[in-house]
Design an enzyme around this catalytic site. Structure first.
Site, PDB file in Angstrom:
ATOM      1  N   ARG A  26       0.836  -1.208   0.000  1.00  0.00           N
ATOM      2  CA  ARG A  26       0.000   0.000   0.000  1.00  0.00           C
ATOM      3  C   ARG A  26       0.869   1.256   0.000  1.00  0.00           C
ATOM      4  O   ARG A  26       0.444   2.333  -0.410  1.00  0.00           O
ATOM      5  CB  ARG A  26      -0.989   0.010   1.189  1.00  0.00           C
ATOM      6  CG  ARG A  26      -1.876   1.265   1.220  1.00  0.00           C
ATOM      7  CD  ARG A  26      -3.191   1.088   1.992  1.00  0.00           C
ATOM      8  NE  ARG A  26      -3.041   0.345   3.203  1.00  0.00           N
ATOM      9  CZ  ARG A  26      -2.488   0.810   4.329  1.00  0.00           C
ATOM     10  NH1 ARG A  26      -2.060   2.052   4.387  1.00  0.00           N
ATOM     11  NH2 ARG A  26      -2.373   0.040   5.387  1.00  0.00           N
TER      12      ARG A  26
ATOM     13  N   LYS B 104      -8.914   4.430 -19.324  1.00  0.00           N
ATOM     14  CA  LYS B 104      -9.261   4.817 -20.682  1.00  0.00           C
ATOM     15  C   LYS B 104      -8.067   4.633 -21.622  1.00  0.00           C
ATOM     16  O   LYS B 104      -7.610   3.523 -21.784  1.00  0.00           O
ATOM     17  CB  LYS B 104      -9.795   6.252 -20.674  1.00  0.00           C
ATOM     18  CG  LYS B 104     -10.797   6.544 -19.527  1.00  0.00           C
ATOM     19  CD  LYS B 104     -12.071   5.722 -19.601  1.00  0.00           C
ATOM     20  CE  LYS B 104     -12.905   5.748 -18.317  1.00  0.00           C
ATOM     21  NZ  LYS B 104     -13.219   7.059 -17.752  1.00  0.00           N
TER      22      LYS B 104
ATOM     23  N   ASP C  19      -8.062  17.316 -15.326  1.00  0.00           N
ATOM     24  CA  ASP C  19      -8.391  15.943 -15.709  1.00  0.00           C
ATOM     25  C   ASP C  19      -8.053  15.807 -17.193  1.00  0.00           C
ATOM     26  O   ASP C  19      -8.735  16.349 -18.056  1.00  0.00           O
ATOM     27  CB  ASP C  19      -9.882  15.663 -15.442  1.00  0.00           C
ATOM     28  CG  ASP C  19     -10.270  14.219 -15.729  1.00  0.00           C
ATOM     29  OD1 ASP C  19      -9.602  13.566 -16.557  1.00  0.00           O
ATOM     30  OD2 ASP C  19     -11.254  13.740 -15.139  1.00  0.00           O
TER      31      ASP C  19
ATOM     32  N   TYR D 116     -16.883  15.028 -15.266  1.00  0.00           N
ATOM     33  CA  TYR D 116     -17.250  13.621 -15.182  1.00  0.00           C
ATOM     34  C   TYR D 116     -18.342  13.461 -14.113  1.00  0.00           C
ATOM     35  O   TYR D 116     -18.274  14.090 -13.058  1.00  0.00           O
ATOM     36  CB  TYR D 116     -15.991  12.840 -14.812  1.00  0.00           C
ATOM     37  CG  TYR D 116     -16.181  11.352 -14.812  1.00  0.00           C
ATOM     38  CD1 TYR D 116     -16.361  10.659 -16.000  1.00  0.00           C
ATOM     39  CD2 TYR D 116     -16.178  10.631 -13.626  1.00  0.00           C
ATOM     40  CE1 TYR D 116     -16.536   9.293 -16.002  1.00  0.00           C
ATOM     41  CE2 TYR D 116     -16.351   9.259 -13.620  1.00  0.00           C
ATOM     42  CZ  TYR D 116     -16.536   8.599 -14.815  1.00  0.00           C
ATOM     43  OH  TYR D 116     -16.701   7.254 -14.813  1.00  0.00           O
TER      44      TYR D 116
HETATM   45  C1  LIG Z   1     -13.680   7.588 -16.483  1.00  0.00           C
HETATM   46  C2  LIG Z   1     -13.348   8.947 -16.080  1.00  0.00           C
HETATM   47  C3  LIG Z   1     -13.068   9.274 -14.735  1.00  0.00           C
HETATM   48  C4  LIG Z   1     -13.165   8.252 -13.620  1.00  0.00           C
HETATM   49  O1  LIG Z   1     -12.247   7.221 -13.777  1.00  0.00           O
HETATM   50  P1  LIG Z   1     -12.485   5.713 -13.246  1.00  0.00           P
HETATM   51  O2  LIG Z   1     -11.246   5.031 -13.673  1.00  0.00           O
HETATM   52  O3  LIG Z   1     -13.720   5.193 -13.901  1.00  0.00           O
HETATM   53  O4  LIG Z   1     -12.642   5.796 -11.766  1.00  0.00           O
HETATM   54  C5  LIG Z   1     -12.723  10.575 -14.447  1.00  0.00           C
HETATM   55  N1  LIG Z   1     -12.669  11.525 -15.405  1.00  0.00           N
HETATM   56  C6  LIG Z   1     -12.959  11.257 -16.700  1.00  0.00           C
HETATM   57  C7  LIG Z   1     -12.877  12.344 -17.706  1.00  0.00           C
HETATM   58  C8  LIG Z   1     -13.298   9.963 -17.078  1.00  0.00           C
HETATM   59  O5  LIG Z   1     -13.588   9.712 -18.362  1.00  0.00           O
END
Ligand SMILES: *Cc1c(COP(=O)(O)O)cnc(C)c1O
Length: 400
Positions: free
Chosen positions: A59, A209, A184, A112
């Site tokens: 961790r 992603k 982000d 998001y």
């Molecule tokens: C998918 C996504 C998240 C969250 O990510 P997870 O891996 O699903 O927790 C945050 N911001 C954006 C723009 C996303 O597409």
């Protein structure tokens, strides 16, 4: 040639790993272990006291995870990266570290869905309030900044409307006030946009992603200056504990090797699909950062290398037409998430942004006929054939 000077395409394959330290294994080994043994009680004590380098417990840190973090820090042009068990674990770690009760957050109008949910929870539980802003002018940003604003949180391109935010403008306003800027960067991946280079402070990724790219991992990443990252690591990451598993880190190291090749193809394919959608009579509006007619096109040119692989569009009709259209697709899969080899389509109003109240959704520009398409790596002819068939089905149904 120093490591830092290596080109992106080389760094995604080699950076942060050297086989001579790992029995000459070509592929980075997977350290699938929860803990690490100490030679002696004294050594354990020294490691806990920070007097001796070395691993303690996964961790806190793990060799496979560290390889991933080193690679991503370089790719995002930052000093240090931290890997998390999900994008949301990364988002919550950064927001909870940078704020205390009764602080305020300035956020882009459109985020998001779960980030929206998190901001609401922080307000309800800790009185950490927030304001959304379009952020298209200096005045618009300044008007929502308060004396207790602890950070500015931005998504660009914004999910799912694909609006862009001029990061250099945000940085200019934020720097004057010493407010950290979090971006982000999920929709771009480190290959298309590097907010830290523009002067932003922390980058967030849902590595689920494009970074993973194969639809088989949930993971998140933060990148920024070493002191900030150590602060997050030693508080929210360690004590709330949303760390990545070594296996997921290993899968990301694997996925990263082809990131530039995949991104180039995603972007090329999206250009073709955009042109198709833009001229289709059943399409009302197309939202894509590479649209030369879009008001954000100059921002795209200034801060992104290419326009990315996501396209949103409004179909003529309403929610039912949108759903009929999705149900008529065969190759393109109905699924949330994005950045996979497979083309994916989703309906934001009832899926990713269903948690956002309809009034807020409207302000964000998310109508019931909006669809978001993550253009995959398939042949564009096949993607277009699939779209074509679905449009024809919808048309036939409307005529009945
Ligand atoms: C998918 C996504 C998240 C969250 O990510 P997870 O891996 O699903 O927790 C945050 N911001 C954006 C723009 C996303 O597409």
């Amino acid at each position: 040639m120093t490591k830092g000077k290596r080109k992106f395409e080389t760094a995604v394959i080699h950076h942060g790993y050297s086989s001579e330290n790992h029995s000459d294994s070509l592929a980075p080994p997977l350290y699938q272990t929860s803990t690490f043994t100490f030679d002696s009680a004294e050594q354990g004590a020294r490691r806990f006291a920070g007097e001796e380098e070395g691993y303690i417990y996964s961790r806190l840190s793990n060799p496979t995870v560290n390889m991933l973090e080193e690679r991503l820090a370089l790719l995002e042009r930052g000093e240090k990266a931290l890997a998390f068990s999900s994008g949301m674990a990364a988002v919550s770690a950064v927001l909870l570290t940078l704020t205390k009760a009764s602080d305020h957050i300035v956020c882009s109008q459109g985020v998001y869905g779960c980030t929206f949910g998190l901001l609401q929870m922080m307000e309800e539980k800790y009185n950490i309030t927030h304001d959304f802003s379009n952020m298209s002018t200096r005045e618009e940003i300044e008007s929502v900044i308060q004396p207790n604003t602890a950070c500015i949180y931005v998504e660009t391109p914004i999910n799912p409307t694909m609006k862009l935010i001029d990061l250099s403008l945000i940085v200019e306003v934020a720097k004057e006030r010493g407010i950290p800027v979090i971006v982000d960067n999920t929709f771009c991946s480190p290959y298309l946009q590097n907010p830290l280079e523009i002067g932003c402070d922390i980058v967030v990724h849902s590595a689920t992603k494009y970074i993973g790219g194969h639809g088989d991992v949930i993971a998140g990443i933060l990148v920024g200056k070493t002191d900030r990252m150590i602060d997050i690591q030693s508080t929210t990451q360690k004590d709330i504990g949303g760390v990545i598993s070594p296996f997921d880190a290993w899968l990301l190291l694997r996925g990263l090797k082809t990131l530039p090749i995949r991104m180039d193809r995603h972007c090329e394919n999206a250009e073709v699909i955009f042109a198709y959608l833009k001229s289709h009579p059943l399409v009302e509006q197309v939202y894509y950062p590479g649209d030369p007619d879009s008001e954000d096109y100059s921002i795209m040119k200034a801060q992104m290398r290419k326009a990315g692989g996501l396209i949103s569009f409004e179909i003529k009709g309403g929610k039912e037409t949108a759903q009929q259209f999705m149900n008529s697709l065969k190759l393109i899969k109905i699924a949330v998430s994005l950045g996979d080899a497979e083309s994916l389509i989703q309906h934001p109003a009832t899926m990713t942004h269903a948690v956002v109240p309809s009034e807020e959704r409207e302000k964000m520009g998310i109508s019931d006929r909006l669809l978001r398409l993550s253009v995959g790596l398939e042949a564009t002819d096949d993607i277009i054939n699939d779209l074509d068939r679905a449009f024809s089905t919808v048309l036939t149904m409307q005529e009945c």
